[in-house]
Scaffold this motif. Structure first.
Motif, PDB file in Angstrom:
ATOM      1  N   GLY A  71       0.774  -1.240   0.000  1.00  0.00           N
ATOM      2  CA  GLY A  71       0.000   0.000   0.000  1.00  0.00           C
ATOM      3  C   GLY A  71       0.803   1.285   0.000  1.00  0.00           C
ATOM      4  O   GLY A  71       0.235   2.368  -0.166  1.00  0.00           O
ATOM      5  N   LYS A  72       2.113   1.223   0.172  1.00  0.00           N
ATOM      6  CA  LYS A  72       2.922   2.440   0.166  1.00  0.00           C
ATOM      7  C   LYS A  72       3.258   2.858  -1.265  1.00  0.00           C
ATOM      8  O   LYS A  72       3.217   2.057  -2.190  1.00  0.00           O
ATOM      9  CB  LYS A  72       4.235   2.217   0.937  1.00  0.00           C
ATOM     10  CG  LYS A  72       4.061   2.001   2.436  1.00  0.00           C
ATOM     11  CD  LYS A  72       5.421   1.893   3.116  1.00  0.00           C
ATOM     12  CE  LYS A  72       5.268   1.672   4.619  1.00  0.00           C
ATOM     13  NZ  LYS A  72       6.575   1.587   5.311  1.00  0.00           N
ATOM     14  N   LYS A  73       3.572   4.143  -1.415  1.00  0.00           N
ATOM     15  CA  LYS A  73       3.995   4.646  -2.721  1.00  0.00           C
ATOM     16  C   LYS A  73       5.361   4.033  -3.051  1.00  0.00           C
ATOM     17  O   LYS A  73       6.287   4.090  -2.240  1.00  0.00           O
ATOM     18  CB  LYS A  73       4.117   6.171  -2.679  1.00  0.00           C
ATOM     19  CG  LYS A  73       4.475   6.823  -4.013  1.00  0.00           C
ATOM     20  CD  LYS A  73       4.600   8.329  -3.827  1.00  0.00           C
ATOM     21  CE  LYS A  73       4.904   9.037  -5.143  1.00  0.00           C
ATOM     22  NZ  LYS A  73       3.745   9.009  -6.065  1.00  0.00           N
ATOM     23  N   THR A  74       5.490   3.421  -4.209  1.00  0.00           N
ATOM     24  CA  THR A  74       6.731   2.761  -4.593  1.00  0.00           C
ATOM     25  C   THR A  74       7.314   3.463  -5.817  1.00  0.00           C
ATOM     26  O   THR A  74       6.680   3.524  -6.873  1.00  0.00           O
ATOM     27  CB  THR A  74       6.495   1.277  -4.909  1.00  0.00           C
ATOM     28  OG1 THR A  74       5.835   0.659  -3.798  1.00  0.00           O
ATOM     29  CG2 THR A  74       7.812   0.563  -5.163  1.00  0.00           C
ATOM     30  N   VAL A  75       8.532   3.979  -5.640  1.00  0.00           N
ATOM     31  CA  VAL A  75       9.180   4.790  -6.674  1.00  0.00           C
ATOM     32  C   VAL A  75      10.411   4.056  -7.186  1.00  0.00           C
ATOM     33  O   VAL A  75      11.208   3.525  -6.409  1.00  0.00           O
ATOM     34  CB  VAL A  75       9.591   6.166  -6.115  1.00  0.00           C
ATOM     35  CG1 VAL A  75      10.253   7.009  -7.212  1.00  0.00           C
ATOM     36  CG2 VAL A  75       8.376   6.896  -5.544  1.00  0.00           C
ATOM     37  N   VAL A  76      10.585   4.051  -8.501  1.00  0.00           N
ATOM     38  CA  VAL A  76      11.762   3.441  -9.125  1.00  0.00           C
ATOM     39  C   VAL A  76      12.848   4.485  -9.296  1.00  0.00           C
ATOM     40  O   VAL A  76      12.600   5.593  -9.772  1.00  0.00           O
ATOM     41  CB  VAL A  76      11.412   2.846 -10.502  1.00  0.00           C
ATOM     42  CG1 VAL A  76      12.685   2.430 -11.252  1.00  0.00           C
ATOM     43  CG2 VAL A  76      10.488   1.652 -10.348  1.00  0.00           C
ATOM     44  N   SER A  77      14.064   4.118  -8.902  1.00  0.00           N
ATOM     45  CA  SER A  77      15.262   4.893  -9.242  1.00  0.00           C
ATOM     46  C   SER A  77      15.965   4.114 -10.348  1.00  0.00           C
ATOM     47  O   SER A  77      16.548   3.059 -10.099  1.00  0.00           O
ATOM     48  CB  SER A  77      16.171   5.051  -8.022  1.00  0.00           C
ATOM     49  OG  SER A  77      17.375   5.697  -8.390  1.00  0.00           O
ATOM     50  N   MET A 162      22.792   6.196  -6.204  1.00  0.00           N
ATOM     51  CA  MET A 162      21.609   5.425  -5.829  1.00  0.00           C
ATOM     52  C   MET A 162      21.105   5.836  -4.452  1.00  0.00           C
ATOM     53  O   MET A 162      19.905   6.099  -4.255  1.00  0.00           O
ATOM     54  CB  MET A 162      21.928   3.926  -5.840  1.00  0.00           C
ATOM     55  CG  MET A 162      20.774   3.039  -5.380  1.00  0.00           C
ATOM     56  SD  MET A 162      21.213   1.288  -5.186  1.00  0.00           S
ATOM     57  CE  MET A 162      22.058   1.322  -3.583  1.00  0.00           C
ATOM     58  N   LEU A 163      22.015   5.895  -3.472  1.00  0.00           N
ATOM     59  CA  LEU A 163      21.616   6.231  -2.105  1.00  0.00           C
ATOM     60  C   LEU A 163      21.201   7.694  -1.990  1.00  0.00           C
ATOM     61  O   LEU A 163      20.248   8.019  -1.268  1.00  0.00           O
ATOM     62  CB  LEU A 163      22.761   5.923  -1.140  1.00  0.00           C
ATOM     63  CG  LEU A 163      23.109   4.433  -0.986  1.00  0.00           C
ATOM     64  CD1 LEU A 163      24.374   4.269  -0.163  1.00  0.00           C
ATOM     65  CD2 LEU A 163      21.946   3.684  -0.344  1.00  0.00           C
ATOM     66  N   ALA A 164      21.903   8.579  -2.701  1.00  0.00           N
ATOM     67  CA  ALA A 164      21.539  10.005  -2.669  1.00  0.00           C
ATOM     68  C   ALA A 164      20.140  10.204  -3.237  1.00  0.00           C
ATOM     69  O   ALA A 164      19.322  10.957  -2.676  1.00  0.00           O
ATOM     70  CB  ALA A 164      22.558  10.817  -3.458  1.00  0.00           C
ATOM     71  N   HIS A 165      19.851   9.509  -4.333  1.00  0.00           N
ATOM     72  CA  HIS A 165      18.537   9.640  -4.941  1.00  0.00           C
ATOM     73  C   HIS A 165      17.458   9.038  -4.035  1.00  0.00           C
ATOM     74  O   HIS A 165      16.358   9.599  -3.879  1.00  0.00           O
ATOM     75  CB  HIS A 165      18.526   8.954  -6.306  1.00  0.00           C
ATOM     76  CG  HIS A 165      17.310   9.237  -7.124  1.00  0.00           C
ATOM     77  ND1 HIS A 165      16.768   8.330  -8.005  1.00  0.00           N
ATOM     78  CD2 HIS A 165      16.494  10.337  -7.182  1.00  0.00           C
ATOM     79  CE1 HIS A 165      15.700   8.855  -8.584  1.00  0.00           C
ATOM     80  NE2 HIS A 165      15.512  10.070  -8.105  1.00  0.00           N
ATOM     81  N   GLY A 166      17.783   7.901  -3.436  1.00  0.00           N
ATOM     82  CA  GLY A 166      16.822   7.282  -2.515  1.00  0.00           C
ATOM     83  C   GLY A 166      16.485   8.209  -1.355  1.00  0.00           C
ATOM     84  O   GLY A 166      15.314   8.318  -0.952  1.00  0.00           O
TER      85      GLY A 166
END
Length: 576
Positions: A71-77, A162-166
């Motif tokens: 149910g959470k918003k899931t975003v692709v990097s 990756m981590l900065a964007h996350g």
């Protein structure tokens, strides 16, 4: 669970994975290879080297599917190298395909790369570091933490893109309300996502290969999807991070713009280790060093679905995409200035292994016939650069003693030679041209011909070669056929078989002359005995017949006499 796993049943003892592993983090035990998790830097070299499919990468698709259901918003990097990884007509079709899988939003990791480049620039402007090594490649980070911990002060204390964007995504959408899933060509990103220091930043990490397999299961074809825009898509050159010098391209040109730092771009883990050795020895000072473990950058990552033969086309495709983007339309550049901490603390994770003393190393080498330096071939077939290194690995439990291929071959050949040389049976090997390739001592004796003369001769120069021709033509063996060679005074029981992997005929002749002569003598004795018995029988029959004849006449005469006597006794009175 390890990121890289081995399938024991497929491992063929070729040691190729050991040879290509730059840090020798593979243990061979019971003739099976296995990853030493705490020593592996996840470069993926063993995956590319193994042609037996004995290795696999941890599949995180089931984990991501569970994230999509909560149910959470899931975003692709999405890593910038996606532009060269898939087949499409427009990059926006990749966005649509990802949304079909259930993701709410798709962003480019290049946004995080923009933040990282700004941090690198600040480090140079401060001028406090003697050398700066980029921290965008997790494999390089693992390599330094585990094998070059003394160089950690040179490692830029900055999160990877990756981590900065996350962090940026969760800052914008809420840490407790958002999942971030990274998708790229790198397997070491899985371990970076699992790192305890930042484990709540990236909730799942997939490779491009995993994504394509997932789409295939769902019946999704990217080229059939509609075009949808990326969220917060930027047109900056940070999309060039996946190629060599890609990071340097984002730092504004000449050395004068880098506060006195010289620029260096190193790709390929062997070359990176060469540079790290130089740094350790103090040969390099005042450098900003871009490092990428994969030769050719992320475009040649271990989980890129396309072949290496397309690398230059893929590179040009990415450069064009990172430019003005006129081919795909203009994109807005979002405001990246926000209050998030991009610092990363790197720590000493080195493993201190016991080292054997010289006496122990010598004893290990002696067990495989290496008593002198001249016997240390250092061929590298076992996967280690020298016999000494392999002996150390044996002591540390990472290698098996008999992984030495030259020793095992010499031992096998020696045993084979002993068997071939000492057997009383004739052994001859013949190739497809019917030329003799092996001729053992028993053959020399039987044919009265030295081996050096027999080698290379045609088999039919010695004997009738028709059986050899038949077996070579049909591949059907001849087993235990009795053949007499009168010219050599021998009788043999011979077998001829075809050895497919060497395209050779091997013939084994067992000399049965003595046995045959003994058998003939026994047969003659039996025949003579039988004849003698027959003579005795015939003579006995004649005697029996004569006796019977005589007995018959005597009996008849006796019967007549007795009958007369009887009659005389019975009828004598009546007549008077």
């Amino acid at each position: 669970m390890n990121v890289i796993n081995f399938k024991g049943s497929n491992c063929k003892n070729c040691y190729k994975c050991v040879r290509v592993c730059p840090v020798k983090s593979i243990r061979v035990k019971d003739e099976q290879a296995e990853i030493i998790k705490e020593q592996c830097v996840l470069c993926g070299a063993c995956l590319s080297a193994c042609h037996q499919n004995a290795k696999s990468v941890r599949n995180d698709v089931p984990k991501v599917k569970r994230l999509l259901k909560d149910g959470k918003k899931t975003v692709v990097s999405l890593a910038p190298s996606f532009i060269a990884a898939f087949e499409y007509d427009h990059p926006g079709q990749v966005v649509s395909a990802l949304k079909r899988l259930g993701f709410d939003e798709v962003q480019e990791t290049a946004i995080g790369a923009h933040l990282v480049s700004k941090e690198y620039k600040r480090l140079m402007d401060k001028g406090r570091m003697k050398n700066i090594i980029t921290s965008a490649c997790p494999t390089i980070n693992f390599l330094i933490e585990q094998y070059y911990p003394d160089l950690i002060p040179y490692l830029a204390p900055v999160l990877s893109p990756m981590l900065a964007h996350g962090k940026l995504i969760k800052h914008n959408y809420g840490w407790d309300d958002t999942h971030v899933v990274f998708i790229g060509p790198c397997i070491s990103k899985k371990a970076e996502a699992d790192d305890h220091q930042t484990e709540d930043v990236i909730d799942g990490a997939l490779t491009f290969k995993e994504l394509l397999e997932w789409m295939d299961e769902e019946g999704i074809s990217i080229k059939d999807e509609k075009v949808e825009p990326f969220k917060s898509m930027d047109g900056l050159d940070t999309r060039c991070y996946p190629i060599p010098r890609g990071i340097l391209m984002t730092l504004n040109g000449s050395d004068n713009d880098m506060n006195g730092f010289h620029k260096a771009s190193i790709d390929g883990i062997d070359q990176c280790m060469y540079m790290l050795d130089a740094l350790r020895e103090g040969q390099v000072n005042g450098y900003f060093i871009e490092m990428n473990a994969c030769l050719g950058g992320c475009l040649k990552g271990p989980a890129m679905p396309k072949s290496n033969g397309q690398y230059f086309r893929m590179r040009q495709q990415l450069i064009e995409y990172a430019g003005t983007n006129t081919k795909y339309g203009e994109f807005s550049i979002p405001d990246f200035d926000c209050d998030i901490n991009l610092s990363k603390v790197f720590v000493d994770k080195s493993i201190h292994e016991d080292m054997p003393d010289e006496e122990t190393i010598s004893k290990i080498l002696a067990k495989i016939g290496k008593v002198t330096k001249d016997q240390e071939l250092n061929c590298g077939a076992c996967g280690y650069p020298s016999c000494r290194d392999k002996a150390i690995a044996v002591y540390q439990g990472k290698a098996e003693l008999y992984m030495c291929l030259p020793y095992m071959r010499e031992r096998a050949e020696s045993m084979s030679n002993v068997i071939i040389g000492s057997t009383p049976n004739v052994i001859i090997a013949v190739d497809g041209n019917m030329e003799i390739q092996e001729f053992n001592a028993a053959a020399e004796k039987m044919f009265a011909m030295p081996r050096q003369i027999a080698m290379g001769k045609k088999i039919y120069e010695l004997i009738d070669g028709s059986d050899f021709e038949y077996v070579y033509r049909t591949h059907h063996p001849i087993i235990d056929k009795k053949v007499e060679y009168t010219e050599y005074g021998v009788i043999t029981e011979q077998s001829i078989v075809y050895v497919e992997d060497q395209a050779l005929l091997v013939a084994i002749f067992k000399d049965i002359t003595k046995e045959q002569k003994q058998a003939e003598q026994i047969y003659k004795m039996r025949m003579d005995t039988a004849e003698m018995a027959q003579d005795v029988i015939e003579k006995q029959m004649m005697v029996a017949q004569e006796i019977a004849s005589l007995l018959g006449e005597t009996t008849a005469q006796t019967k007549v006499t007795l009958s007369k006597l009887k009659d005389l006794i019975l009828y004598d009175g009546e007549d008077g």
